[in-house]
Motif scaffolding. Structure first.
Motif, PDB file in Angstrom:
ATOM      1  N   TRP A   1       0.868  -1.178   0.000  1.00 19.68           N
ATOM      2  CA  TRP A   1       0.000   0.000   0.000  1.00 19.68           C
ATOM      3  C   TRP A   1       0.902   1.224   0.000  1.00 19.68           C
ATOM      4  O   TRP A   1       1.722   1.397   0.889  1.00 19.68           O
TER       5      TRP A   1
ATOM      6  N   TYR B   1       1.811   5.450  -1.879  1.00 17.50           N
ATOM      7  CA  TYR B   1       1.394   6.646  -2.608  1.00 17.50           C
ATOM      8  C   TYR B   1       2.647   7.425  -2.971  1.00 17.50           C
ATOM      9  O   TYR B   1       3.721   7.228  -2.388  1.00 17.50           O
TER      10      TYR B   1
ATOM     11  N   TYR C   1      -8.033  -4.875  -5.379  1.00 17.73           N
ATOM     12  CA  TYR C   1      -7.241  -3.652  -5.332  1.00 17.73           C
ATOM     13  C   TYR C   1      -7.890  -2.668  -4.380  1.00 17.73           C
ATOM     14  O   TYR C   1      -9.105  -2.689  -4.144  1.00 17.73           O
TER      15      TYR C   1
ATOM     16  N   ILE D   1      -7.768   1.394  -4.058  1.00 14.48           N
ATOM     17  CA  ILE D   1      -7.351   2.679  -4.624  1.00 14.48           C
ATOM     18  C   ILE D   1      -8.162   3.755  -3.928  1.00 14.48           C
ATOM     19  O   ILE D   1      -9.395   3.788  -4.055  1.00 14.48           O
TER      20      ILE D   1
ATOM     21  N   ILE E   1      -3.671   6.326 -11.908  1.00 16.85           N
ATOM     22  CA  ILE E   1      -3.665   6.786 -10.528  1.00 16.85           C
ATOM     23  C   ILE E   1      -3.050   8.174 -10.466  1.00 16.85           C
ATOM     24  O   ILE E   1      -1.934   8.396 -10.947  1.00 16.85           O
TER      25      ILE E   1
ATOM     26  N   HIS F   1      -2.662   3.363  -3.188  1.00 13.25           N
ATOM     27  CA  HIS F   1      -3.109   2.264  -4.027  1.00 13.25           C
ATOM     28  C   HIS F   1      -2.343   0.991  -3.716  1.00 13.25           C
ATOM     29  O   HIS F   1      -1.212   1.028  -3.237  1.00 13.25           O
TER      30      HIS F   1
ATOM     31  N   TRP G   1      -2.458  -3.451  -5.153  1.00 11.81           N
ATOM     32  CA  TRP G   1      -3.077  -4.586  -5.836  1.00 11.81           C
ATOM     33  C   TRP G   1      -2.621  -5.858  -5.145  1.00 11.81           C
ATOM     34  O   TRP G   1      -1.416  -6.141  -5.076  1.00 11.81           O
TER      35      TRP G   1
ATOM     36  N   GLY H   1      -8.691   8.307  -9.214  1.00 10.49           N
ATOM     37  CA  GLY H   1      -8.412   6.938  -9.628  1.00 10.49           C
ATOM     38  C   GLY H   1      -9.398   6.513 -10.703  1.00 10.49           C
ATOM     39  O   GLY H   1     -10.602   6.721 -10.569  1.00 10.49           O
TER      40      GLY H   1
ATOM     41  N   THR I   1     -12.924   6.949  -6.526  1.00  9.44           N
ATOM     42  CA  THR I   1     -13.003   7.506  -5.182  1.00  9.44           C
ATOM     43  C   THR I   1     -13.955   8.692  -5.136  1.00  9.44           C
ATOM     44  O   THR I   1     -14.475   9.145  -6.150  1.00  9.44           O
TER      45      THR I   1
END
Length: 314
Positions: free
Chosen positions: A48, A50, A66, A68, A83, A89, A91, A138, A187
């Motif tokens: 996880w 960013y 995933y 996001i 993204i 985010h 996966w 996203g 989002t």
């Protein structure tokens, strides 16, 4: 044909519950204006995270869930996502213990300053600005757009020099011209930025704990203890960084995994419910209906193209 699974595994991730900050620092390669990487799963990139760059992400193989921003969804091979900067985010693939999915991911990253300079010099590139601005929410692409984008991402990876840039700008055009039915915005309009290292550490520790334990008993008290926080403090930081309450995210990940197992195996519904952490069939049915809007049996009976996309928890 779908096969019944003797065991129904979820993701196993190579990371520690106390791994600390998850802001990714993107190294710049001399002589290159965009960054292309591909990696296995699990790997050091499988977490996880960013970062300030835009990211275009292709999943080549495997399936999983995933996360996001505040959206939990399902992915399979051919999944393409855009993204925006600072949007968290991850996966998470379904893998057996010790299994590695080779070259699962192909990733392109580039920063706002560079794209701004490109547009200033090459006004024709400005058609990409709208989709890039929207990517702060996203975006997942489907249909023909995803297929064309995947081909261009692979071409970026296999080329160099001006040929690489040609494929990159062709990729941006494909994404910018995507019809509405090939777009899914994920989002809320303005997903809150992660404000502190402690926000990120709490969410990372909580997510890791959920992934390692969600098929059994999951306790926020234990997650807080791993984070070395009180429960109220952990809960506050986790919600601020992930967009979910701890309980919401546990349920979302469990139900997302159940959806895949219902679609890809012939295992009984009760077996699937137990595999994703619901020992009581009635509770599994209730939780599944609350998220998906129908029972597990009803979901399994639908043709693939009619199965609902999991909605975000708000």
């Amino acid at each position: 044909m779908p096969q019944a699974h003797a065991s129904l595994p979820f993701a196993t991730l190579a990371r520690s519950p106390r791994s600390g900050p998850i802001r990714e620092l993107t190294p710049r390669t001399p002589g290159e204006s965009i960054r292309y990487i591909e990696h296995d799963y699990p790997s050091a990139y499988s977490r996880w995270r960013y970062h300030p760059e835009y990211e275009i992400h292709l999943i080549r193989r495997g399936s999983g869930s995933y996360l996001i921003g505040d959206h939990v969804g399902e992915f399979s091979a051919g999944h393409v996502a855009l993204i925006g900067p600072e949007l968290p985010h991850d996966w998470m693939s379904d893998v057996a213990p010790g299994e590695v999915i080779a070259r699962r991911d192909a990733v392109i990253q580039f920063d706002q300053g560079w794209i701004d300079r490109c547009v200033a010099l090459l006004p024709e590139a400005s058609d990409a600005l709208t989709i890039l601005s929207a990517s702060r929410r996203g975006i997942v692409f489907g249909g023909r757009t995803a297929r064309l984008a995947a081909a261009e991402i692979e071409a970026v990876g296999s080329s160099s020099g001006s040929h690489r840039l040609a494929h990159f700008f062709s990729l941006l055009s494909v994404l910018a011209e995507a019809p509405d039915h090939d777009l899914e915005y994920l989002t809320i309009e303005q997903f809150p930025a992660i404000e502190t290292v402690r926000d990120g550490a709490a969410a990372e520790a909580g997510l890791q704990y959920i992934l390692e334990n969600f098929a059994g008993d999951v306790s926020m008290a234990e997650a807080a203890q791993l984070s070395r926080m009180s429960e109220p403090t952990f809960s506050r930081y986790f919600k601020r960084a992930s967009g979910h309450t701890f309980t919401d995210l546990v349920r979302r990940l469990r139900i997302a995994n159940a959806c895949r197992l219902l679609a890809t195996t012939t295992s009984p519904v009760a077996t699937i419910g137990s595999a994703v952490g619901y020992r009581n069939l009635a509770n599994f049915n209730r939780q599944f209906r609350a998220v998906v809007g129908m029972t597990p049996r009803e979901y399994r009976a639908l043709p693939e193209e009619q199965r609902p996309v999991l909605p975000s928890v708000r």
